[in-house]
Scaffold this motif. Structure first.
Motif, PDB file in Angstrom:
ATOM      1  N   PRO A   1      -6.573   4.300 -12.442  1.00  0.00           N
ATOM      2  CA  PRO A   1      -6.123   4.381 -11.048  1.00  0.00           C
ATOM      3  C   PRO A   1      -5.987   3.021 -10.357  1.00  0.00           C
ATOM      4  CG  PRO A   1      -7.842   6.018 -11.486  1.00  0.00           C
ATOM      5  CD  PRO A   1      -7.779   5.120 -12.688  1.00  0.00           C
ATOM      6  N   ALA A   2      -6.596   1.970 -10.919  1.00  0.00           N
ATOM      7  CA  ALA A   2      -6.539   0.644 -10.286  1.00  0.00           C
ATOM      8  C   ALA A   2      -5.234  -0.092 -10.551  1.00  0.00           C
ATOM      9  CB  ALA A   2      -7.720  -0.211 -10.775  1.00  0.00           C
ATOM     10  N   ALA A   3      -4.332   0.478 -11.361  1.00  0.00           N
ATOM     11  CA  ALA A   3      -3.092  -0.230 -11.702  1.00  0.00           C
ATOM     12  C   ALA A   3      -2.266  -0.625 -10.471  1.00  0.00           C
ATOM     13  CB  ALA A   3      -2.257   0.619 -12.666  1.00  0.00           C
ATOM     14  N   PRO A   4      -2.072   0.266  -9.475  1.00  0.00           N
ATOM     15  CA  PRO A   4      -1.298  -0.156  -8.288  1.00  0.00           C
ATOM     16  C   PRO A   4      -1.941  -1.329  -7.546  1.00  0.00           C
ATOM     17  CG  PRO A   4      -1.502   2.237  -8.358  1.00  0.00           C
ATOM     18  CD  PRO A   4      -2.421   1.699  -9.413  1.00  0.00           C
ATOM     19  N   GLU A   5      -3.261  -1.371  -7.540  1.00  0.00           N
ATOM     20  CA  GLU A   5      -3.964  -2.475  -6.876  1.00  0.00           C
ATOM     21  C   GLU A   5      -3.598  -3.805  -7.524  1.00  0.00           C
ATOM     22  OE1 GLU A   5      -8.630  -3.660  -5.861  1.00  0.00           O
ATOM     23  OE2 GLU A   5      -8.140  -1.733  -6.787  1.00  0.00           O
ATOM     24  N   ALA A   6      -3.499  -3.813  -8.859  1.00  0.00           N
ATOM     25  CA  ALA A   6      -3.130  -5.038  -9.568  1.00  0.00           C
ATOM     26  C   ALA A   6      -1.678  -5.410  -9.304  1.00  0.00           C
ATOM     27  CB  ALA A   6      -3.368  -4.860 -11.069  1.00  0.00           C
ATOM     28  N   SER A   7      -0.786  -4.411  -9.240  1.00  0.00           N
ATOM     29  CA  SER A   7       0.615  -4.701  -8.921  1.00  0.00           C
ATOM     30  C   SER A   7       0.753  -5.255  -7.511  1.00  0.00           C
ATOM     31  CB  SER A   7       1.460  -3.424  -9.069  1.00  0.00           C
ATOM     32  OG  SER A   7       1.546  -3.021 -10.418  1.00  0.00           O
ATOM     33  N   LEU A   8      -0.012  -4.693  -6.569  1.00  0.00           N
ATOM     34  CA  LEU A   8       0.001  -5.216  -5.204  1.00  0.00           C
ATOM     35  C   LEU A   8      -0.462  -6.669  -5.186  1.00  0.00           C
ATOM     36  CD1 LEU A   8       0.160  -4.966  -2.107  1.00  0.00           C
ATOM     37  CD2 LEU A   8      -2.122  -3.951  -2.150  1.00  0.00           C
ATOM     38  N   LEU A   9      -1.493  -6.967  -5.958  1.00  0.00           N
ATOM     39  CA  LEU A   9      -2.001  -8.340  -6.023  1.00  0.00           C
ATOM     40  C   LEU A   9      -0.928  -9.284  -6.562  1.00  0.00           C
ATOM     41  CD1 LEU A   9      -4.370 -10.349  -5.819  1.00  0.00           C
ATOM     42  CD2 LEU A   9      -5.035  -9.646  -8.128  1.00  0.00           C
ATOM     43  N   ALA A  10      -0.255  -8.893  -7.644  1.00  0.00           N
ATOM     44  CA  ALA A  10       0.798  -9.742  -8.208  1.00  0.00           C
ATOM     45  C   ALA A  10       1.911  -9.972  -7.186  1.00  0.00           C
ATOM     46  CB  ALA A  10       1.365  -9.091  -9.473  1.00  0.00           C
ATOM     47  N   GLY A  11       2.298  -8.904  -6.479  1.00  0.00           N
ATOM     48  CA  GLY A  11       3.335  -9.038  -5.467  1.00  0.00           C
ATOM     49  C   GLY A  11       2.912  -9.925  -4.317  1.00  0.00           C
ATOM     50  N   ARG A  12       1.663  -9.806  -3.901  1.00  0.00           N
ATOM     51  CA  ARG A  12       1.175 -10.614  -2.781  1.00  0.00           C
ATOM     52  C   ARG A  12       1.148 -12.100  -3.143  1.00  0.00           C
ATOM     53  NH1 ARG A  12      -3.372  -7.915  -1.571  1.00  0.00           N
ATOM     54  NH2 ARG A  12      -2.582  -6.784   0.221  1.00  0.00           N
TER      55      ARG A  12
ATOM     56  N   THR B   1      -3.202   1.506  -0.567  1.00  0.00           N
ATOM     57  CA  THR B   1      -2.645   0.423  -1.379  1.00  0.00           C
ATOM     58  C   THR B   1      -1.125   0.520  -1.418  1.00  0.00           C
ATOM     59  OG1 THR B   1      -4.625   0.259  -2.761  1.00  0.00           O
ATOM     60  CG2 THR B   1      -2.564  -0.555  -3.707  1.00  0.00           C
ATOM     61  N   GLY B   2      -0.618   1.734  -1.624  1.00  0.00           N
ATOM     62  CA  GLY B   2       0.831   1.936  -1.688  1.00  0.00           C
ATOM     63  C   GLY B   2       1.523   1.598  -0.381  1.00  0.00           C
ATOM     64  N   TRP B   3       0.931   1.994   0.742  1.00  0.00           N
ATOM     65  CA  TRP B   3       1.568   1.701   2.028  1.00  0.00           C
ATOM     66  C   TRP B   3       1.488   0.212   2.364  1.00  0.00           C
ATOM     67  CZ3 TRP B   3       5.136   4.570   3.604  1.00  0.00           C
ATOM     68  CH2 TRP B   3       5.093   5.954   3.467  1.00  0.00           C
ATOM     69  N   ALA B   4       0.413  -0.453   1.933  1.00  0.00           N
ATOM     70  CA  ALA B   4       0.337  -1.909   2.130  1.00  0.00           C
ATOM     71  C   ALA B   4       1.455  -2.601   1.351  1.00  0.00           C
ATOM     72  CB  ALA B   4      -1.035  -2.428   1.698  1.00  0.00           C
ATOM     73  N   ALA B   5       1.680  -2.148   0.109  1.00  0.00           N
ATOM     74  CA  ALA B   5       2.763  -2.719  -0.694  1.00  0.00           C
ATOM     75  C   ALA B   5       4.119  -2.469  -0.033  1.00  0.00           C
ATOM     76  CB  ALA B   5       2.734  -2.126  -2.098  1.00  0.00           C
ATOM     77  N   GLN B   6       4.309  -1.271   0.505  1.00  0.00           N
ATOM     78  CA  GLN B   6       5.581  -0.943   1.162  1.00  0.00           C
ATOM     79  C   GLN B   6       5.789  -1.807   2.408  1.00  0.00           C
ATOM     80  OE1 GLN B   6       7.797   0.796  -0.138  1.00  0.00           O
ATOM     81  NE2 GLN B   6       9.259   1.271   1.489  1.00  0.00           N
ATOM     82  N   ALA B   7       4.720  -2.047   3.156  1.00  0.00           N
ATOM     83  CA  ALA B   7       4.831  -2.894   4.352  1.00  0.00           C
ATOM     84  C   ALA B   7       5.220  -4.323   3.975  1.00  0.00           C
ATOM     85  CB  ALA B   7       3.510  -2.888   5.120  1.00  0.00           C
ATOM     86  N   LEU B   8       4.621  -4.833   2.891  1.00  0.00           N
ATOM     87  CA  LEU B   8       4.963  -6.189   2.454  1.00  0.00           C
ATOM     88  C   LEU B   8       6.408  -6.257   1.957  1.00  0.00           C
ATOM     89  CD1 LEU B   8       1.661  -7.220   0.633  1.00  0.00           C
ATOM     90  CD2 LEU B   8       2.539  -8.129   2.787  1.00  0.00           C
ATOM     91  N   ARG B   9       6.876  -5.197   1.290  1.00  0.00           N
ATOM     92  CA  ARG B   9       8.279  -5.156   0.864  1.00  0.00           C
ATOM     93  C   ARG B   9       9.209  -5.227   2.073  1.00  0.00           C
ATOM     94  NH1 ARG B   9       9.675  -0.037  -2.433  1.00  0.00           N
ATOM     95  NH2 ARG B   9      11.507  -1.246  -3.081  1.00  0.00           N
TER      96      ARG B   9
ATOM     97  N   ARG C   1       1.784   5.433  -2.836  1.00  0.00           N
ATOM     98  CA  ARG C   1       1.599   5.833  -1.441  1.00  0.00           C
ATOM     99  C   ARG C   1       1.756   7.324  -1.222  1.00  0.00           C
ATOM    100  NH1 ARG C   1       6.764   3.804  -1.891  1.00  0.00           N
ATOM    101  NH2 ARG C   1       8.460   4.695  -0.615  1.00  0.00           N
ATOM    102  N   HIS C   2       2.344   8.013  -2.184  1.00  0.00           N
ATOM    103  CA  HIS C   2       2.652   9.424  -1.978  1.00  0.00           C
ATOM    104  C   HIS C   2       1.627  10.381  -2.594  1.00  0.00           C
ATOM    105  CE1 HIS C   2       6.379   8.392  -0.138  1.00  0.00           C
ATOM    106  NE2 HIS C   2       6.864   7.803  -1.218  1.00  0.00           N
ATOM    107  N   GLY C   3       0.611   9.866  -3.285  1.00  0.00           N
ATOM    108  CA  GLY C   3      -0.351  10.775  -3.901  1.00  0.00           C
ATOM    109  C   GLY C   3      -1.644  10.066  -4.257  1.00  0.00           C
ATOM    110  N   GLY C   4      -2.652  10.872  -4.604  1.00  0.00           N
ATOM    111  CA  GLY C   4      -3.929  10.308  -5.000  1.00  0.00           C
ATOM    112  C   GLY C   4      -4.909  10.224  -3.840  1.00  0.00           C
ATOM    113  N   PRO C   5      -6.090   9.634  -4.071  1.00  0.00           N
ATOM    114  CA  PRO C   5      -7.101   9.522  -3.025  1.00  0.00           C
ATOM    115  C   PRO C   5      -6.641   8.584  -1.907  1.00  0.00           C
ATOM    116  CG  PRO C   5      -7.772   8.328  -4.998  1.00  0.00           C
ATOM    117  CD  PRO C   5      -6.546   9.092  -5.358  1.00  0.00           C
ATOM    118  N   PRO C   6      -7.313   8.652  -0.739  1.00  0.00           N
ATOM    119  CA  PRO C   6      -6.843   7.892   0.429  1.00  0.00           C
ATOM    120  C   PRO C   6      -6.675   6.400   0.180  1.00  0.00           C
ATOM    121  CG  PRO C   6      -8.542   9.453   1.075  1.00  0.00           C
ATOM    122  CD  PRO C   6      -8.470   9.497  -0.416  1.00  0.00           C
ATOM    123  N   LEU C   7      -7.630   5.768  -0.497  1.00  0.00           N
ATOM    124  CA  LEU C   7      -7.550   4.317  -0.646  1.00  0.00           C
ATOM    125  C   LEU C   7      -6.403   3.916  -1.582  1.00  0.00           C
ATOM    126  CD1 LEU C   7     -11.324   3.306  -0.662  1.00  0.00           C
ATOM    127  CD2 LEU C   7      -9.714   3.508   1.245  1.00  0.00           C
TER     128      LEU C   7
END
Length: 854
Positions: free
Chosen positions: A339-350, A382-390, A372-378
């Protein structure tokens, strides 16, 4: 027996070995000792006994016995970091065993695969084991296998499957006497609650599991790891660092499992990074990476590498190499199904964005945004933070604001599950980046009104609804009573100059118990749908100027509201204002004692400097009417009445504009009941209280032995006006234990939260009652903020130490104004003006602030 009554099993096994047993029986006894040492003691001793058990099983010529011992030995070797040897022993056990025994070995190999992060292999082995164990009605091992399968499901994010297995396992455990396994099942349910986003239930279950382990005398290092994860999610990262480091110390002291040490180092690294200590995070994560690599645990090693990269970025080490490293970690985590994979992608993008590599950033952020569309809240956050940065990278201010809104909505829903005000406050830290992005976008593409809306969106949100009232829990009430008694005894001993180490230890223990029980409370308040409306605010100001201070890129932005419009002014740097505010506090402390008159001009000069930094050109635009100041949390210690443009006017302070509106619209109670409380030990003796009692005619007067906490709380509930003259103590380490001293001990914030309705107006005439702890994104914890959501519309309190004798005339003048129908802010303005002009009384007047709106 070793998992039903571990210490009894150990003693029995040692007894067997002392009775000249056969090789078969000796093999069993050595295996029991080996398992005990493997899970709760010294790994070297464990390996010695398990190897002896294996040799004795071979001598007994029992293939089934040898297979069983090889399985226990294989798990021990894996935990010792000898992965190849451990897997080889487990493979040999599978070959030697048959039927029922082989199924038990498969379960142990599945467990070893889980430890190593090989989740597919773990699920395959446990899938093969369960039907055989069920066929022979081996209830204990079926329950163990279901619990393990559920844990593996959680590791890969399959929460629903995990819930089904945990439920089935729990039903089986209820029919057995396996006390350690039962405790493990409670712990596992806590993990499931956490993965589904229910932090209070997770903390309660973990505490229950710890009590069960303690009764058995068996520490559980996995419990420490899991509780640290929950503490981090709750915004309590500093506590997680302390707990993880303490567990590492215990583990090293007993020579325990190296696998658990690596996992504890990983959780300590994550916690240190979240606590703002990247240096410690880098050191812990680098060591964890080395240990995991040596143990051949790539799933864990990759997670440790993610934390290491995050810590390096936090330390300011952005580079192209780190972009590549983060991308590689993301790809590997995705291949594991982690489940931590999106967190790592967000880090690379940031990191890529920081280097100006927009194409690379878009590629990585697009991957992260899918969560951003599924999974636990945190994960959705992560997904919405990535979308905001995009959106920001694409120059779409509207897209930034939409992503930030959606992300903060997710976190709002998550926070409603938290009943404790501390957890709700600290959880806001997870939305700080989204709130900052939205404010920046508002500044760049919108007018002052939009910036005001987004400044309010994530400010003082804990005050938007009262905390869930603690249940009538006899244990909690007993702990609160015991805490007061112990604290009072400790205070008395200190005043006599006697050491109190035993009382201090007991007080800390009771504080932990009270806090723990409070954190278990689950939220009952639905999400606040009453969004902030600028038009409504402007309509209600009616001649009042509201000054909201927002901070963007370290600089104070002044939003001046009044006369139907919002105007923006730029002031100074927040960091400089914080330093100046601390200097002012030091000056006020000096002026609280006679003989410091020469420092008065210096303190007044500091007030002028603060005005330049905090109000800038807005100071000349305040008009002549009342002013409401809405500062960020980090400026809560500013004595606003010291600022020249605010010194002689009606002034109140509010944590947010929304909070001020709620206070303004709070209806007073139907009866005009006044409560006067006088605590012990004041230098003035609370001299204003008897005079006030005569002035009000027939108020409720609580002093001497009548001023005991249960009676005080009973009388405060629903009062129209309360005046409390008592010593105040602010606890920076634990703000909800900030207190007012009563006859039977401290009245703490946790006590106030038990009120059905706090007094409509309350005056706290003692030191430090307005001191607050700034936590989360922009939240405050302390006495004042505990009262505002509970029905209090106005508070007068002090943000600095004050001279008790000088407080008396200020309070008498304040109540004189109230008796003529003035608001708290109006009466406080007039009371300051009525004081003598010497430094002592001037400083006393500046130290007090009116909060709220009445």
């Amino acid at each position: 027996m070793v998992f039903a009554a571990p210490n009894d099993a150990l003693a029995r096994a040692e007894g067997v070995l002392g009775a000249d047993p056969s090789p078969l029986h000796a093999s069993v006894a050595h295996q029991v000792i080996g398992i005990w040492q493997r899970d709760w003691g010294d790994m070297r001793i464990a390996l010695r006994h398990l190897r002896r058990a294996r040799d004795l099983a071979a001598r007994a010529e029992s293939a089934e016995r040898e297979a069983d011992v090889l399985a226990a030995l294989g798990v021990a070797l894996v935990h010792a970091g000898r992965t190849q040897q451990g897997l080889a022993a487990l493979e040999r056990g599978v070959e030697r065993g048959s039927g029922h025994t082989r199924a038990r070995v498969l379960y142990r190999r599945a467990y070893a695969h889980w430890v190593l992060g090989r989740h597919r292999e773990a699920l395959e082995d446990v899938r093969r084991a369960i039907p055989v164990l069920r066929q022979v009605d081996d209830v204990i091992w079926v329950a163990r296998a279901l619990t393990l399968r559920a844990t593996v499901h959680l590791a890969v994010g399959a929460v629903d499957r995990a819930d089904a297995d945990f439920t089935a396992a729990e039903a089986l455990w209820g029919t057995t006497g396996q006390e350690h396994d039962k405790a493990d099942a409670v712990e596992s349910r806590g993990l499931a609650a956490f993965r589904s986003g229910d932090i209070p239930v997770a903390l309660r279950l973990f505490d229950e599991a710890e009590e069960r382990y303690a009764k058995l005398g068996t520490p559980s290092f996995m419990l420490y790891i899991r509780r640290c994860e929950v503490l981090m999610a709750a915004g309590l990262a500093s506590e997680a660092v302390i707990e993880a480091d303490a567990a590492i110390g215990v583990l090293d002291g007993i020579g325990g499992q190296s696998t658990r040490k690596a996992e504890l180092l990983l959780v300590a690294a994550r916690a240190a990074r979240l606590a703002g200590d990247p240096g410690t995070a880098i050191a812990r994560a680098a060591l964890a990476v080395r240990l995991f690599a040596g143990q051949r645990r790539p799933w864990w090693e990759t997670h440790a590498r993610l934390v290491l990269i995050q810590a390096r970025v936090a330390a300011g080490r952005g580079s192209g190499r780190l972009v590549a490293d983060a991308a590689a970690v993301a790809e590997k985590l995705a291949s594991f199904g982690a489940p931590a994979a999106p967190e790592a992608s967000l880090l690379a993008g940031r990191i890529a964005l920081g280097l100006g590599w927009t194409d690379d950033a878009e590629r990585h952020l697009a991957v992260a945004a899918r969560s951003r569309h599924g999974g636990p809240p945190l994960a959705r956050m992560t997904g919405w933070a990535a979308q905001a940065l995009r959106a920001r990278s694409a120059g779409s201010g509207r897209g930034v604001l939409e992503a930030c809104r959606r992300g903060l909505d997710v976190l709002d829903d998550h926070r409603t599950t938290l009943g404790a005000s501390e957890l709700r406050a600290r959880a806001t830290e997870q939305g700080a980046e989204l709130a900052a992005l939205a404010q920046q976008a508002s500044l760049e593409s919108g007018g002052p009104r939009r910036l005001l809306v987004w400044s309010e969106r994530w400010r003082a949100t804990v005050l938007s609804a009262p905390p869930t009232r603690p249940p009538a829990d006899p244990a909690l009430l007993g702990d609160l009573t015991a805490f007061r008694e112990i604290a009072a005894r400790a205070e008395e001993a200190r005043s006599d100059g006697r050491p109190v180490p035993a009382l201090d230890r007991e007080q800390r223990r009771l504080e932990r118990e009270i806090r723990s029980r409070t954190l278990h409370i689950r939220g009952e308040t639905p999400g606040d749908g009453d969004r902030f409306d600028v038009g409504r605010l402007l309509a209600r100001l009616d001649g009042v100027r509201l000054v909201e201070l927002a901070v963007l890129d370290g600089r104070v932005q002044v939003l001046l509201c009044g006369d139907g419009r919002v105007r923006r002014f730029e002031a100074g740097l927040l960091a400089e204002a914080e330093v100046e505010a601390e200097h002012v506090q030091a000056g006020l402390r000096r002026l609280a004692h006679p003989g410091a008159e020469a420092r008065l001009p210096l303190v007044e000069a500091m007030g002028r400097r603060l005005e330049e930094l905090l109000l800038g050109p807005a100071a000349a635009q305040l008009g002549s009417g009342p002013v409401v100041v809405v500062p960020p949390g980090r400026l809560h210690r500013v004595p606003w009445a010291l600022l020249p443009s605010l010194r002689e006017r009606v002034l109140s302070v509010s944590p947010s504009a929304s909070s001020w509106l709620r206070a303004l619209e709070t209806e007073p109670p139907p009866d005009d009941r006044q409560v006067l409380v006088r605590g012990p030990g004041l230098a003035s003796g609370g001299a204003e209280v008897p005079e006030l009692a005569d002035r009000y005619g027939r108020p409720t007067l609580l002093e001497h032995e009548a001023a005991r906490v249960p009676r005080v709380l009973r009388e405060l509930d629903g009062a129209a006006l309360a005046h409390i003259a008592a010593h105040g103590t602010f606890r920076a380490d634990s703000p909800l234990f900030s207190s007012l001293r009563m006859a039977d001990g401290p009245l703490i914030v946790h006590d106030f939260e038990r009120l059905d309705r706090s007094p409509h107006r309350i005056i706290l005439s003692s030191c430090d009652t307005a001191r607050l702890a700034s936590v989360g994104a922009d939240e405050l914890l302390g006495l004042v903020t505990a009262l505002l959501p509970l029905g209090t519309a106005g508070v007068v309190a002090s943000s600095a130490p004050v001279n008790d004798a000088a407080v008396v005339p200020l309070m008498l003048a304040l109540h004189k104004g109230l008796s003529t129908g003035l608001s708290l802010a109006e009466a406080l303005r007039d009371a300051r003006a009525a004081l003598p002009g010497d430094a002592l009384h001037q400083a006393t007047g500046w130290a007090f602030t009116a909060f709220g709106a009445v």
